[in-house]
Design a protein around this motif. Structure first.
Motif, PDB file in Angstrom:
ATOM      1  N   LEU A   1       3.704  13.663  51.042  1.00 22.40           N
ATOM      2  CA  LEU A   1       4.750  14.372  50.221  1.00 22.40           C
ATOM      3  C   LEU A   1       4.955  14.837  51.091  1.00 22.40           C
ATOM      4  O   LEU A   1       5.532  15.711  51.874  1.00 22.40           O
ATOM      5  N   PRO A   2       6.976  14.174  50.370  1.00 25.98           N
ATOM      6  CA  PRO A   2       7.857  14.428  50.737  1.00 25.98           C
ATOM      7  C   PRO A   2       8.447  15.645  51.663  1.00 25.98           C
ATOM      8  O   PRO A   2       8.169  16.850  50.409  1.00 25.98           O
ATOM      9  N   LEU A   3       9.844  16.720  51.829  1.00 24.47           N
ATOM     10  CA  LEU A   3       9.970  17.757  52.036  1.00 24.47           C
ATOM     11  C   LEU A   3      11.353  18.572  51.998  1.00 24.47           C
ATOM     12  O   LEU A   3      11.742  18.905  52.001  1.00 24.47           O
ATOM     13  N   LEU A   4      11.775  17.219  51.120  1.00 24.71           N
ATOM     14  CA  LEU A   4      13.250  17.583  51.087  1.00 24.71           C
ATOM     15  C   LEU A   4      13.236  18.125  50.035  1.00 24.71           C
ATOM     16  O   LEU A   4      14.806  19.043  49.984  1.00 24.71           O
ATOM     17  N   GLY A   5      12.359  18.986  49.168  1.00 26.81           N
ATOM     18  CA  GLY A   5      12.921  19.637  47.963  1.00 26.81           C
ATOM     19  C   GLY A   5      13.239  21.033  48.697  1.00 26.81           C
ATOM     20  O   GLY A   5      14.338  21.357  47.586  1.00 26.81           O
ATOM     21  N   GLY A   6      12.845  21.362  49.743  1.00 28.87           N
ATOM     22  CA  GLY A   6      13.686  22.963  49.715  1.00 28.87           C
ATOM     23  C   GLY A   6      14.721  22.764  49.632  1.00 28.87           C
ATOM     24  O   GLY A   6      15.914  23.706  49.883  1.00 28.87           O
ATOM     25  N   LEU A   7      15.199  21.970  50.648  1.00 29.96           N
ATOM     26  CA  LEU A   7      17.140  21.781  51.058  1.00 29.96           C
ATOM     27  C   LEU A   7      17.755  20.912  49.780  1.00 29.96           C
ATOM     28  O   LEU A   7      18.758  22.080  50.212  1.00 29.96           O
ATOM     29  N   ALA A   8      17.029  20.832  48.659  1.00 27.40           N
ATOM     30  CA  ALA A   8      17.912  20.735  47.657  1.00 27.40           C
ATOM     31  C   ALA A   8      18.162  22.223  46.933  1.00 27.40           C
ATOM     32  O   ALA A   8      18.977  22.104  46.475  1.00 27.40           O
TER      33      ALA A   8
ATOM     34  N   ALA B   1      20.223  33.953  55.317  1.00 30.22           N
ATOM     35  CA  ALA B   1      19.255  32.776  54.504  1.00 30.22           C
ATOM     36  C   ALA B   1      19.349  31.353  54.536  1.00 30.22           C
ATOM     37  O   ALA B   1      18.456  30.886  55.118  1.00 30.22           O
ATOM     38  N   ALA B   2      20.704  30.856  54.660  1.00 26.99           N
ATOM     39  CA  ALA B   2      21.159  29.946  54.997  1.00 26.99           C
ATOM     40  C   ALA B   2      20.393  29.527  56.483  1.00 26.99           C
ATOM     41  O   ALA B   2      20.243  27.867  56.889  1.00 26.99           O
ATOM     42  N   ALA B   3      21.294  30.223  57.354  1.00 39.28           N
ATOM     43  CA  ALA B   3      20.579  29.924  58.254  1.00 39.28           C
ATOM     44  C   ALA B   3      19.016  30.059  59.110  1.00 39.28           C
ATOM     45  O   ALA B   3      18.481  28.697  59.948  1.00 39.28           O
ATOM     46  N   VAL B   4      17.968  30.933  58.165  1.00 39.38           N
ATOM     47  CA  VAL B   4      16.845  30.928  58.457  1.00 39.38           C
ATOM     48  C   VAL B   4      16.272  29.490  57.943  1.00 39.38           C
ATOM     49  O   VAL B   4      15.260  28.660  58.787  1.00 39.38           O
ATOM     50  N   ALA B   5      17.281  29.106  56.352  1.00 37.48           N
ATOM     51  CA  ALA B   5      16.629  27.536  55.925  1.00 37.48           C
ATOM     52  C   ALA B   5      17.096  26.697  56.627  1.00 37.48           C
ATOM     53  O   ALA B   5      15.995  25.537  57.000  1.00 37.48           O
ATOM     54  N   GLY B   6      18.474  26.652  57.900  1.00 44.24           N
ATOM     55  CA  GLY B   6      18.123  25.225  58.987  1.00 44.24           C
ATOM     56  C   GLY B   6      17.108  25.680  59.966  1.00 44.24           C
ATOM     57  O   GLY B   6      16.898  24.654  60.224  1.00 44.24           O
TER      58      GLY B   6
END
Length: 341
Positions: free
Chosen positions: A40-47, A78-83
Motif C-alpha cells: 500500500l503506497p503512502l503518498l496519499g497524505g502528501l497529496a 502543520a506543514a512542518a509536522v507533515a514533513g
C-alpha cells in the motif's frame, strides 16, 4: 461564502487527482505501509497536505479569504509536522522524534495570550497527543479519512460560530481534500495516508479546537475537546490498556487498534469504517452543541461513558492480537508431502 465553496471543490478534485498520480511513484520508490498484507503506497497524505496548503495559500495571497491571526502560523507548523511524518514514511524514525517535533510545533502555535500559561501548556500537550492519536487511526482502510472529514466539519462549525472565517475555510478545505483522498482509500485501498497526512490532519484539527476554545473556561473546554476527538481518544486508550494488560511494549506496533478488533469480531472493513465514522459523528455533534451552548457540558459525560464502556469491553474480550506466525518452507513442503501421500 462563494470562495469557501469554490475552494472546497477545488481541493476535493485536486486531492483526488494527486492521490491517483502519486500512487505509481510511491510503488516504484518502495514507499509502502509494511504493516499491511498487500503493498500500500503512502503518498496519499502528501497529496492532502499539498492541496490544503496550495488552496489555503491562494486564498491568503489574493486576500480573497485571509486566514486570520495565527491561522497562517498554524498551517505552517502543520506543514512542518507533515514533513517530519514524510521522513518517517520514507525511513524509519523513532517515535520520540515525532513526539518532540510535534510538541515543538504545538508550542509555536498556541495562543498563550488567550489561554494563559497553564492553559497553554495543557494545549501543547493536547495537540501533541491528539496528533499522535489520529496517526494511530491510520491502521484501516478509510478510517482516518472518514473520522478526519467528520471532525473537520465539526470543528469548522465551532470556528464559524466564533466568526473565525479564515479558520473555517481552512477546515472546509481539509475536509474536502480528505474526501478526495478517500476516493482512493476506501476498501480495498489503493493508497494510504501515512504519517505525513495523518499527523498533518490531527495537528490541524487539534490546533483548530484550541483556537476556537481559547478564552473559555477550562472545564467546558475539556468537554468540547474530548467530544470532538472521542474516536481517536478511544483508539489510543484501547491500545495503551491492551498492551499494558498483555505486558507488551507500548511503542511496538501490533494489530490491537479499534479497526483490527472490530474485524476480528466479524465486521467487514467497510462496516468498521462506517461504524466508527458514525460514532465520530455522534460525539462531534455533542461537542458542537456544547460549544454553541445549546446543551450542557453534562452531555459530554455520556460520550465519555460510551468511550469507557467500549474500551473496557474490548480489553476484557482479550481477543488475540498477535499476527499468525509465518509458515516456513519446511512446514509447507511437509504439509504438501502429507497431502500427496
Amino acid at each position: 461564502m462563494l470562495y469557501g465553496i469554490a475552494a472546497a471543490t477545488a481541493a476535493l478534485l485536486l486531492a483526488a487527482v494527486l492521490a491517483a498520480a502519486f500512487r505509481a511513484p510511491a510503488l516504484r520508490a518502495g514507499i509502502l505501509d509494511r504493516r499491511r498484507q498487500r503493498p500500500l503506497p503512502l503518498l496519499g497524505g502528501l497529496a492532502v497536505v499539498a492541496v490544503t496548503c496550495l488552496v489555503a495559500g491562494v486564498g491568503e495571497w489574493t486576500r480573497v479569504a485571509p486566514l486570520g491571526q495565527g491561522v497562517g502560523d498554524l498551517l505552517a507548523a502543520a506543514a512542518a509536522v507533515a514533513g517530519l511524518g514524510l521522513v518517517a514514511d520514507l525511513w524509519r524514525l523513532r517515535t520520540r522524534v515525532l513526539v518532540a517535533g510535534t510538541v515543538a510545533a504545538a508550542a509555536w502555535v498556541v495562543p498563550y495570550d488567550e489561554t494563559g500559561l497553564l492553559g497553554g501548556v495543557l494545549a501543547v500537550g493536547w495537540i501533541a497527543l491528539a496528533s499522535l492519536a489520529f496517526k494511530g487511526l491510520d491502521h484501516a482502510d478509510g478510517l482516518a479519512g472518514t473520522v478526519g472529514v467528520v471532525t473537520a466539519f465539526g470543528v469548522g462549525a465551532c470556528a464559524a460560530a466564533e466568526v473565525m472565517d479564515g479558520l473555517a475555510v481552512l477546515l472546509s478545505v481539509v475536509a474536502a481534500a480528505l474526501t478526495g483522498f478517500l476516493m482512493h482509500n476506501w476498501h480495498p485501498a489503493r493508497i494510504g495516508l501515512g504519517a505525513c497526512g495523518s499527523l498533518f490532519t490531527g495537528f490541524v484539527l487539534s490546533s483548530a479546537v484550541v483556537f476556537t476554545r481559547a478564552g473559555y473556561e477550562l472545564g467546558p473546554s475539556v468537554a468540547v475537546v474530548f467530544c470532538l476527538s472521542a474516536v481517536a481518544v478511544a483508539d489510543a486508550l484501547l491500545v495503551v490498556l491492551a498492551r499494558g494488560v498483555a505486558r507488551r511494549p507500548l511503542l511496538r506496533r501490533g494489530p490491537d487498534h479499534l479497526g483490527h478488533r472490530l474485524r476480528r469480531l466479524g465486521l467487514a472493513p467497510q462496516a468498521s469504517a462506517v461504524l466508527l465514522g458514525a460514532a465520530s459523528f455522534s460525539s462531534v455533534l455533542v461537542g458542537v452543541l456544547v460549544h454553541a451552548g445549546w446543551t450542557g457540558g453534562g452531555a459530554a459525560l455520556w460520550v465519555a461513558g460510551a468511550v469507557g464502556l467500549v474500551v473496557l469491553v474490548l480489553v476484557l474480550l482479550r481477543n488475540p492480537v498477535q499476527q499468525p506466525r509465518p509458515t516456513t518452507s519446511t512446514q509447507v513442503s511437509g504439509h504438501l508431502r502429507v497431502r500427496n501421500g
